[in-house]
Scaffold this active site. Structure first.
Site, short mmCIF file in Angstrom:
data_model
loop_
_atom_site.label_atom_id
_atom_site.label_comp_id
_atom_site.label_asym_id
_atom_site.label_seq_id
_atom_site.Cartn_x
_atom_site.Cartn_y
_atom_site.Cartn_z
N GLY A 29 0.88 -1.17 0.00
CA GLY A 29 0.00 0.00 0.00
C GLY A 29 0.91 1.21 0.00
O GLY A 29 1.90 1.22 0.74
N ALA A 30 0.61 2.19 -0.82
CA ALA A 30 1.54 3.30 -1.00
C ALA A 30 1.97 3.93 0.32
O ALA A 30 3.16 4.15 0.57
CB ALA A 30 0.91 4.36 -1.91
N GLU A 31 1.00 4.21 1.19
CA GLU A 31 1.33 4.96 2.41
C GLU A 31 2.10 4.09 3.40
O GLU A 31 3.07 4.55 4.02
CB GLU A 31 0.05 5.49 3.07
N SER A 32 1.70 2.83 3.56
CA SER A 32 2.46 1.97 4.48
C SER A 32 3.83 1.66 3.92
O SER A 32 4.80 1.51 4.68
CB SER A 32 1.68 0.68 4.80
N TYR B 222 -7.28 -6.20 -9.00
CA TYR B 222 -7.65 -5.73 -7.66
C TYR B 222 -9.00 -6.28 -7.20
O TYR B 222 -9.94 -6.38 -7.99
CB TYR B 222 -7.74 -4.20 -7.64
N ARG C 218 -4.28 6.49 -9.94
CA ARG C 218 -4.81 5.16 -10.21
C ARG C 218 -6.09 5.34 -11.03
O ARG C 218 -7.16 5.59 -10.48
CB ARG C 218 -5.12 4.41 -8.90
N ASP D 14 7.26 4.83 -4.00
CA ASP D 14 7.07 4.97 -2.55
C ASP D 14 8.43 5.01 -1.85
O ASP D 14 8.62 5.77 -0.90
CB ASP D 14 6.24 3.80 -2.02
#
Length: 325
Positions: free
Chosen positions: A35-38, A105, A169, A263
């Protein structure tokens, strides 16, 4: 004291095909996550910073798996909520043939799409040095969008620096449509202090591929720093009323997996800024992080430690008096 960087957004379980060919013929999968943020939070943790990731996961085994794994990488997951009403999102990676990766997805209606402004921890955001956001979260749902604008408001009230990566996205633009998505992502970008699009994303958002022109448009909105990534070629950087330039990318012999490189790059830039490096030096450091990430499979497996980045730069450039440029 709060975390150096606070972020929030969806992380999903990744099932990666164990053999090449269409998924219907694949018998085994490797379980990973991304996940981009994690990914950015883990990248920062590996580089020696304190990071905190907020989200919603399903009250299911995949949700437990995500919390366990991300916490295991040194990220604060105390503000991740398990949600009974929807499952943890997942995606599958298909290797049709060498060099042809496809991603499928299963994220519509996932737990993370129910994240809302009540799930934000105001105290953690207000005590952070940086709030990092991406455009992916903005496209998940209306409640996620509202949470983003609320988080920025909290950050601004507390002089917390806001970083934004559009991370487009197109598959998520559904209900908003392309024009609606562009409008929302531009609004978010214009509220940030640092904006880090790819060159193609910048062109989609602002209708020009002239990097300085994009930077100037953002500066007019109050943005302080802009970094524009141009694939494996170079990254452009500019500061409002300050310097600008291009930092060449490190040449990589073989790209194993390009997913997650952006990221890693973002984590590198934020790490540099936390250490009070100039923007140019932060981008140079980030370019090395990105190069190391594309040399490994998976989203987070290749995220390097600080020593690995410094050794890589020295190996590639020699020690030019310790200057990272």
């Amino acid at each position: 004291m709060g975390a150096d960087v606070v972020t929030f957004g969806e992380t999903m379980v990744l099932l990666e095909a164990g053999s090449s060919g269409p998924l219907r013929y694949v018998e085994t999968f490797t379980k990973r996550y991304g996940g981009a943020e994690s990914n950015v939070a883990i990248g920062l943790s590996k580089l020696g910073h304190q990071s905190l990731w907020m989200s919603k996961v399903g009250k299911d085994e995949f949700g437990e798996f995500l919390i366990q794994k991300i916490r295991g990488e040194g990220v604060n997951t105390d503000f991740v909520k398990s949600y009974q009403g929807a499952p943890t999102g997942m995606y599958l990676k298909e290797m049709r043939r060498p060099g042809d990766q496809r991603v499928v997805y299963y994220r519509a209606g996932s737990a993370a799409s129910f994240f809302n402004e009540n799930d934000l921890d105001e105290e953690q955001i207000s005590q952070a040095k940086i709030l990092h956001l991406t455009g992916i979260t903005a496209l998940l749902s209306e409640s996620c969008r509202q949470a983003m604008f609320k988080a920025i408001e909290i950050a601004k009230e507390n002089n917390v620096y806001v970083s934004f990566d559009p991370n487009l996205r197109f598959t998520l633009m559904g209900e908003l449509g392309e024009d609606g998505a562009r409008q929302v992502i531009r609004q978010l970008a214009e509220k940030a202090d640092l904006v880090m699009p790819g060159l193609d994303e910048a062109e989609w958002l602002f209708g020009t591929s002239d990097e300085q022109e994009v930077a100037n448009l953002l500066f007019e909105s109050g943005v302080k720093q802009v970094v524009i990534k141009n694939g494996g070629e170079y990254s452009f950087y500019a500061e409002a009323g300050g310097e600008s330039g291009r930092i060449p990318s490190f040449k990589v012999k073989q790209i194993v997996d390009a997913i997650g490189a952006g990221d890693g790059f973002a984590a590198g830039v934020l790490s540099g800024l936390l250490e009070k490096k100039s923007l140019g030096d932060a981008v140079h450091f980030a370019a090395a992080v990105g190069a190391l990430v594309v040399s490994s499979p998976g989203d987070i497996e290749g995220l390097p430690t600080r020593d690995e980045v410094l050794n890589y730069i020295e190996q590639k450039e020699g020690n030019a008096g310790g200057v990272l440029r």
